[in-house]
Scaffold this motif. Structure first.
Motif, short mmCIF file in Angstrom:
data_model
loop_
_atom_site.label_atom_id
_atom_site.label_comp_id
_atom_site.label_asym_id
_atom_site.label_seq_id
_atom_site.Cartn_x
_atom_site.Cartn_y
_atom_site.Cartn_z
N TRP A 186 1.10 11.57 -0.33
CA TRP A 186 0.56 10.37 -0.95
C TRP A 186 -0.60 10.72 -1.88
O TRP A 186 -0.84 10.03 -2.86
CB TRP A 186 0.07 9.39 0.12
N SER A 187 -1.33 11.79 -1.58
CA SER A 187 -2.56 12.08 -2.30
C SER A 187 -2.36 13.01 -3.50
O SER A 187 -2.88 12.75 -4.58
CB SER A 187 -3.59 12.68 -1.35
N SER A 219 1.33 3.53 -2.08
CA SER A 219 0.71 4.76 -2.61
C SER A 219 -0.13 5.49 -1.58
O SER A 219 -0.51 6.64 -1.80
CB SER A 219 -0.15 4.43 -3.83
N THR A 220 -0.40 4.85 -0.46
CA THR A 220 -1.22 5.49 0.58
C THR A 220 -0.38 6.17 1.65
O THR A 220 -0.94 6.68 2.63
CB THR A 220 -2.16 4.47 1.25
N TYR A 221 0.92 6.15 1.49
CA TYR A 221 1.82 6.76 2.47
C TYR A 221 2.46 8.04 1.92
O TYR A 221 2.91 8.08 0.77
CB TYR A 221 2.96 5.80 2.84
N THR A 253 0.83 -1.21 0.00
CA THR A 253 0.00 0.00 0.00
C THR A 253 0.87 1.26 0.00
O THR A 253 0.54 2.26 0.62
CB THR A 253 -0.94 -0.01 1.21
N ASN A 297 5.15 4.96 -7.52
CA ASN A 297 4.30 4.06 -6.77
C ASN A 297 4.33 2.63 -7.32
O ASN A 297 4.12 1.66 -6.59
CB ASN A 297 2.86 4.58 -6.73
N PRO A 356 1.21 7.19 7.29
CA PRO A 356 -0.10 7.04 6.66
C PRO A 356 -0.84 8.36 6.67
O PRO A 356 -0.43 9.32 7.32
CB PRO A 356 -0.79 5.99 7.55
N ALA A 357 -1.98 8.38 5.98
CA ALA A 357 -2.73 9.61 5.80
C ALA A 357 -3.09 10.28 7.13
O ALA A 357 -3.03 11.50 7.26
CB ALA A 357 -3.98 9.34 4.99
#
Length: 119
Positions: free
Chosen positions: A53-54, A30-32, A28, A74, A100-101
């Motif tokens: 990440w976003s 791409s979520t960090y 995961t 990613n 993380p987010a």
């Protein structure tokens, strides 16, 4: 916990360039948000750069702004730090980290990669 492995450090003359890489062991990635930090001898670890990440937006410490560029791939679970116009004061062990987010930076650190800039 997610493991990271930094690479790409070395010895370079002032004004030179290096590209650091950091591979993370997570599906995961791409979520960090990913970040680079450094620690010089006798000093505390300090923030260098991060990439969201976003949005993929970068943020830099004032000391490296305009000289360093952070990027991520990613698909390869890898974050990079392109370092140009290196100065002796950039000499340090460079580490990457991730958060993380809705969390904090991981308490676990990799081995880092040594960057030495000679004058």
């Amino acid at each position: 916990q997610v493991q990271v492995e930094e690479s790409g450090g070395g010895l370079v003359q002032a004004g030179g360039s290096l590209r650091l890489s950091c591979a993370a062991s997570t599906r995961t990635f791409s979520t960090y948000t990913m970040g680079w930090f450094r620690q010089a001898p006798g000093k505390e670890r300090e923030f260098v750069a991060r990439i969201s990440w976003s949005t993929g937006n970068p943020h830099y410490a004032d000391s490296v702004k305009g000289r360093f560029t952070i990027s991520r791939d990613n698909a390869k679970n890898t974050v990079y730090l392109q370092m140009n116009s290196l100065k002796p004061e950039d000499t340090a062990v460079y580490y990457c980290n991730l958060k993380p987010a809705l969390g904090n930076w991981s308490p676990y650190w990799g081995q880092g990669t040594q960057v030495t800039v000679s004058s």
